[in-house]
Structures are given as structure tokens and as C-alpha cells.
Design an enzyme around this catalytic site. Structure first.
Site: not given
Length: 341
Positions: A319, A239, A314, A53, A237
Site C-alpha cells: 500500500d 513480487d 507485505d 479497500h 509475497f
């Protein structure tokens, strides 16, 4: 009352969840699809993907540690109320949305000579400085700007008072243990204390604290200050985007009641029972997905040396969701405004 860790919390929540259901058939199907992807390209699900990235630090050094700590402290609530009202940041010839706006804004500030990653600067951060540093290139302001100011003030103060102004000293205290670093972060920085009470038990999700450990591991490629012998103790994670994708892949499904709330764009509160069910089931589903994939890998000589954990899954799923936004956007995500995710 002891607080359960994210993995234990997720298992507990998933066993009694009323509104979110995990489907083994969906896990097995997705596992095989991902295995085939790895066979086609060994680096499709790999820690080195983090550095690809362009806004992430290219070098694993002190500056990268400072950058990662700040960005993960502020890594929350980037969703837009409307597709036509997005917070945007222009940087290096590109326009960014979502999480990438934060990375772009931090990099822009550093380019301007603003010491945004220093503890002293964070401690004395103000809303006036925030309006400049996190200025938008659209008509929509960065969400929760005042809360971000408070987070920066807290991390700056704690770093100066307890860790001689550097997060590297906190990492060193963990002695290469991911669990220990997670404990140090959540005990010393209240803004990372992503916890709740579910069915009378204290549970935790620690989305940003776990990302912090994972980003250090990925940036340093598991070496030096990024070496954690128990890195597989870190879960996904939890979210608002990964659950959306898990529903898309038929790994999760929602009750009619929850479906209706999502379609109406209901605003949940952090700590709501249903909100915790979504997050807990997502963590546990990815744990089961990693387990399923590693079982297949173990029995396949073509995949010798490959190992999957929840962090890598994750990263891939997050992505994938951004790259396939058009195909996945028919699945609604749960809306929450809080500093934890």
C-alpha cells in the site's frame, strides 16, 4: 528431491546471493519507523486494513471465499510497459490500474449477472468471454489474457473434480493449518506451483498461494474458515513491487550488474538466477524485519498485545508503494511476465 518452502528457500538464496544484498542497518531503521507508526495508530499495520479497500468483499462469507480464490488465481503481471499505456478499468465512478483492475473487473462482471466466481463458469471460460469480462477502458488490453483464460479453466476443472465445485471444501481439509492449505493448493492446482531450481536445490516462492491463505485470514479476521493457528508460517509475497520498496528503504541493494539491467528495463525470465535472488532476498528481508519489530514490541509495554508478521508487513509495504508512487518510482523494478506474480 524435496522442495524447500518459501522461508527456507529465501534463507538459502540470501546466504549465497551475488547480486542482491540485505542490510541490517536498513532493517533496523525501517523497523523503528514502523514501530513509531504503530504507536501513533494501532491500526496502521493491522489485518483489518484488508477490508478497508472498497473493492474487497465487505462480508466474510461463501461469496467472499469464491471471490478471493478467483482473484488470487489471477493475481499476476499487472505492470505496464509504459506509464502512458496502462490497462484501466472504470468501476463505480472510479478508474483503477494495476491489481485493482482485476478486482474491479470481477466486481463489474458480478454486477452484470455473470457467475464469474463459479467453478462451472470458470471451467468453460473462453478468450471471447475474457475479452468482455476483462475489457479495458483504455487502449491497452489486460496483460496475459490467454494465460488467465487457461488458469480459470484449470481452477474450475480441479474444483469440480476434487472439491465438489467449492474452494471451501479445500479449506476445510486443511483443518486450520496454513501450511496444509498451502500444500493442498500447490499440489492440486498447477497454476499456483511457483517453484524453481537454485544452486541445484528445488525452491519455492508460492506468491499467489500464500496471498490466498493470507486474504482468507484477513477477510475472516482470523476466525472460522480464516483461522490458521500457524499463520506466521506464511512469508511475504515475492513480487516485483515489494523489492522495489525495500531498495527504496535501503533494506536491499543490488550489484552494479543488476542495477544496469534494471535501468535498461531488461526482461527477466521466471526462474532466472538473478530473478530468484531478488525474490528470495525480499522474503528473507521481510522475515528479518518482522523479527526485529517483534523484539522491540516485546520490550515495550506501550505495545502490549501487538504482534507483527510478514503478511501485515507485505500489506503495509504494498500500500505504501502505491500511495508514494512518485517518491519511489526512481527505483526500477524487475520486469517479468509470468503467471506466478
Amino acid at each position: 528431491m524435496d522442495t524447500l518452502g518459501p522461508r527456507q528457500s529465501a534463507e538459502l538464496i540470501s546466504k549465497v546471493s551475488k547480486h542482491v544484498h540485505i542490510h541490517q542497518s536498513g532493517i533496523e531503521s525501517l523497523a523503528m519507523n514502523l514501530i513509531n507508526l504503530i504507536k501513533a495508530d494501532r491500526h496502521s499495520i493491522h489485518m483489518k486494513g484488508w477490508k478497508t479497500h472498497q473493492l474487497h468483499p465487505a462480508e466474510a462469507n461463501q461469496s467472499a471465499i469464491d471471490w478471493i480464490f478467483l482473484v488470487d488465481a489471477l493475481n499476476f503481471s499487472f505492470w505496464s510497459v509504459s506509464p502512458t499505456k496502462k490497462f484501466m478499468v472504470d468501476y463505480a465512478g472510479e478508474t483503477y490500474t494495476g491489481y485493482w483492475t482485476l478486482c474491479a473487473a470481477v466486481n463489474r462482471a458480478l454486477d452484470e449477472g455473470i457467475p464469474i466466481t463459479s467453478a462451472e463458469y470458470c471451467k468453460n471460460f473462453t478468450i471471447e468471454k475474457a475479452r468482455h469480462v476483462f475489457r479495458s477502458n483504455s487502449t491497452t488490453e489486460m496483460p496475459m489474457l490467454e494465460e488467465r483464460v487457461k488458469v480459470m479453466q484449470e481452477i474450475g476443472q480441479v474444483l469440480l473434480e476434487k472439491f465438489d465445485g467449492s474452494f471451501s471444501n479445500c479449506i476445510a481439509k486443511a483443518n486450520g493449518e496454513a501450511r496444509k492449505l498451502l500444500q493442498l493448493v500447490t499440489e492440486n492446482f498447477s497454476c499456483f506451483r511457483d517453484e524453481g531450481v537454485f544452486n541445484g536445490r528445488k525452491v519455492s516462492f508460492y506468491k499467489r498461494a500464500q496471498i490466498l491463505v493470507a486474504d482468507l485470514w484477513a477477510c475472516f479476521e482470523g476466525e472460522g474458515l480464516g483461522r490458521f493457528d500457524d499463520i506466521d508460517s506464511i512469508t511475504m509475497f515475492a513480487d516485483y513491487r515489494i523489492p522495489q520498496l525495500l531498495v527504496y528503504f535501503n533494506v536491499l541493494s543490488y550489484s552494479e550488474e543488476l542495477d544496469e539491467l534494471l535501468k535498461k528495463e531488461h526482461m527477466f525470465s521466471n526462474g532466472d538466477e538473478i530473478e530468484m535472488e531478488i525474490r528470495g532476498a525480499s522474503i528473507w528481508a521481510v522475515e528479518l524485519l518482522a523479527k526485529s519489530m517483534n523484539k522491540i514490541i516485546q520490550d515495550d509495554t506501550e505495545l502490549k498485545g501487538v504482534h507483527i508478521n510478514s503478511i501485515l508487513l507485505d500489506h503495509f509495504l504494498w500500500d505504501y508503494r502505491r500511495e508514494h508512487n512518485v517518491e519511489t518510482q526512481h527505483v526500477p523494478f524487475h520486469r517479468v511476465r509470468c503467471i506466478y506474480y
